[in-house]
Design a protein around this motif. Structure first.
Motif, short mmCIF file in Angstrom:
data_model
loop_
_atom_site.label_atom_id
_atom_site.label_comp_id
_atom_site.label_asym_id
_atom_site.label_seq_id
_atom_site.Cartn_x
_atom_site.Cartn_y
_atom_site.Cartn_z
N VAL A 36 0.84 -1.20 0.00
CA VAL A 36 0.00 0.00 0.00
C VAL A 36 0.88 1.25 0.00
CG1 VAL A 36 -1.72 1.33 1.28
CG2 VAL A 36 -1.95 -1.16 1.11
N ILE A 37 1.90 1.27 0.84
CA ILE A 37 2.80 2.42 0.91
C ILE A 37 3.48 2.67 -0.44
CG2 ILE A 37 4.96 3.27 1.94
CD1 ILE A 37 4.07 1.79 4.53
N LYS A 38 3.91 1.58 -1.10
CA LYS A 38 4.58 1.69 -2.40
C LYS A 38 3.60 1.94 -3.54
CE LYS A 38 8.40 0.73 -3.13
NZ LYS A 38 9.51 1.61 -3.43
N ARG A 39 2.31 1.93 -3.20
CA ARG A 39 1.23 2.13 -4.17
C ARG A 39 1.15 1.01 -5.21
NH1 ARG A 39 2.33 8.23 -3.92
NH2 ARG A 39 0.88 8.83 -2.31
N ASP A 40 1.63 -0.18 -4.81
CA ASP A 40 1.45 -1.35 -5.66
C ASP A 40 0.00 -1.82 -5.60
OD1 ASP A 40 4.15 -1.32 -6.27
OD2 ASP A 40 4.67 -2.88 -4.82
N ILE A 41 -0.64 -1.54 -4.48
CA ILE A 41 -2.07 -1.78 -4.35
C ILE A 41 -2.70 -0.52 -3.77
CG2 ILE A 41 -1.92 -4.30 -4.17
CD1 ILE A 41 -2.23 -4.09 -1.16
N GLU A 42 -3.97 -0.31 -4.06
CA GLU A 42 -4.65 0.94 -3.73
C GLU A 42 -4.96 1.08 -2.24
OE1 GLU A 42 -8.75 3.25 -5.06
OE2 GLU A 42 -8.09 1.48 -6.17
N TYR A 43 -5.29 -0.01 -1.59
CA TYR A 43 -5.72 0.04 -0.19
C TYR A 43 -5.38 -1.27 0.50
CZ TYR A 43 -9.50 -2.48 -2.41
OH TYR A 43 -10.22 -3.37 -3.16
N PHE A 44 -5.38 -1.23 1.81
CA PHE A 44 -5.17 -2.41 2.62
C PHE A 44 -6.52 -3.11 2.79
CE2 PHE A 44 -4.98 -4.88 6.43
CZ PHE A 44 -3.73 -5.45 6.38
N PRO A 45 -6.63 -4.38 2.37
CA PRO A 45 -7.91 -5.08 2.52
C PRO A 45 -8.09 -5.61 3.95
CG PRO A 45 -6.32 -6.51 1.43
CD PRO A 45 -5.64 -5.18 1.66
N ILE A 46 -9.21 -5.29 4.55
CA ILE A 46 -9.57 -5.82 5.86
C ILE A 46 -10.75 -6.75 5.64
CG2 ILE A 46 -10.45 -5.28 8.16
CD1 ILE A 46 -8.97 -2.61 7.98
N TYR A 47 -10.55 -8.00 6.00
CA TYR A 47 -11.54 -9.03 5.71
C TYR A 47 -12.57 -9.14 6.82
CZ TYR A 47 -8.28 -9.96 2.01
OH TYR A 47 -7.48 -9.82 0.91
N GLY A 48 -13.63 -8.40 6.63
CA GLY A 48 -14.74 -8.40 7.57
C GLY A 48 -14.70 -7.21 8.51
N PHE A 106 0.29 1.93 13.02
CA PHE A 106 1.33 2.07 12.00
C PHE A 106 1.30 3.47 11.39
CE2 PHE A 106 3.65 1.67 8.12
CZ PHE A 106 4.62 0.70 8.37
N SER A 107 0.12 3.93 11.02
CA SER A 107 -0.03 5.25 10.42
C SER A 107 0.45 6.35 11.36
CB SER A 107 -1.49 5.51 10.04
OG SER A 107 -1.91 4.62 9.04
N ARG A 108 0.03 6.28 12.62
CA ARG A 108 0.36 7.32 13.60
C ARG A 108 1.86 7.37 13.90
NH1 ARG A 108 -1.85 5.26 17.68
NH2 ARG A 108 0.00 4.81 18.88
N VAL A 109 2.46 6.23 14.24
CA VAL A 109 3.86 6.25 14.70
C VAL A 109 4.84 6.49 13.57
CG1 VAL A 109 3.36 4.83 16.72
CG2 VAL A 109 4.24 3.74 14.64
N ASN A 110 4.42 6.21 12.33
CA ASN A 110 5.32 6.39 11.20
C ASN A 110 4.92 7.55 10.30
OD1 ASN A 110 7.09 4.15 11.79
ND2 ASN A 110 5.37 2.84 11.25
N ASN A 111 3.87 8.26 10.69
CA ASN A 111 3.39 9.41 9.94
C ASN A 111 3.21 9.09 8.45
OD1 ASN A 111 2.47 12.05 9.78
ND2 ASN A 111 4.50 12.84 9.24
N ILE A 114 -2.27 4.91 5.53
CA ILE A 114 -2.55 3.57 5.04
C ILE A 114 -4.05 3.50 4.74
CG2 ILE A 114 -2.45 1.08 5.49
CD1 ILE A 114 0.30 2.35 5.58
N PRO A 115 -4.44 3.76 3.49
CA PRO A 115 -5.86 3.61 3.17
C PRO A 115 -6.26 2.14 3.27
CG PRO A 115 -4.60 4.14 1.20
CD PRO A 115 -3.65 4.17 2.34
N TYR A 116 -7.47 1.92 3.75
CA TYR A 116 -7.95 0.54 3.88
C TYR A 116 -9.39 0.47 3.42
CZ TYR A 116 -10.00 2.18 8.29
OH TYR A 116 -10.72 2.87 9.24
N LYS A 117 -9.81 -0.76 3.14
CA LYS A 117 -11.18 -1.00 2.70
C LYS A 117 -11.66 -2.29 3.35
CE LYS A 117 -13.93 -1.58 -1.50
NZ LYS A 117 -13.89 -1.63 -2.97
N ILE A 118 -12.86 -2.23 3.90
CA ILE A 118 -13.47 -3.42 4.49
C ILE A 118 -13.99 -4.30 3.35
CG2 ILE A 118 -15.27 -4.31 6.01
CD1 ILE A 118 -13.18 -2.64 7.51
#
Length: 161
Positions: A36-48, A106-111, A114-118
C-alpha cells in the motif's frame, strides 16, 4: 522436546537489517502494508468489518520477531536443563489488537497514511486469536517486551534501509 506455537510474528529487528522481505508475493499483514505504501495496491484489505469485536475487525496477537527469537533461546535453555521433556508452548504477547488498531498505530507512529477497505470475510477466519502464553511465562525465563508500536516502528525503519 519443546514445540513453540507462534501467534502472528511481525516486524523487523530494531537495526532494520533483518526482516521479512515485503516484496515477496504474500498475504502477510506487513508486506501488504508495504504494498500500500509503495502504491502497488490501492488500499489495505480488511476481511470483515462485522466481527464480534470492539471495532468489527479481527483481533490478533502480534508478537515482535525479536521477542520470538528470545523465546526460542529461552526454550532451548529450558529444554537443555530437563530430561524427557515434551511441551507445546504458545508464544505470543497474550494481548489482542484489532486489524484497525494495527493500521492506525502504524499510520500514527510512522506518519504515513494507510488507506484501507473493508472487504467480505474470508472463509476460515476467526474473530479472535490470542495466545494463552501463561505456561511459557511460567516455565521460560522469557516474557514479550516489545509493543505493537515497536513492531510498526521497526518494520518502517527496515523499509527505509
Amino acid at each position: 522436546l519443546i514445540k513453540l506455537r507462534y501467534f502472528n510474528p511481525a516486524g523487523s529487528h530494531s537495526s532494520g537489517l533483518l526482516r521479512e522481505d515485503p516484496r515477496i508475493n504474500t498475504e502477510n499483514i506487513f508486506p501488504t502494508i508495504y504494498k500500500v505504501i509503495k502504491r502497488d495496491i490501492e488500499y489495505f484489505p480488511i476481511y470483515g468489518g462485522d466481527w464480534p469485536t470492539k471495532d468489527g475487525t479481527c483481533v490478533r496477537d502480534y508478537i515482535h520477531i525479536t521477542d520470538l527469537a528470545e523465546a526460542h533461546t529461552s526454550a532451548l535453555k529450558y529444554s537443555n536443563s530437563k530430561k524427557n521433556l515434551n511441551l507445546i508452548l504458545n508464544i505470543g504477547t497474550g494481548e489482542g489488537k484489532s486489524v484497525i488498531e494495527l493500521i492506525k498505530t502504524f499510520s500514527r507512529v510512522n506518519n504515513v497514511k494507510i488507506p484501507y477497505k473493508i472487504m467480505q470475510r474470508r472463509l476460515g477466519d476467526s474473530p479472535y486469536l490470542v495466545a494463552n502464553n501463561s505456561l511459557a511465562l511460567k516455565l521460560l525465563d522469557w516474557n514479550p517486551k516489545r509493543t505493537l508500536k515497536d513492531i510498526c516502528v521497526d518494520f518502517w525503519k527496515s523499509l527505509k534501509k
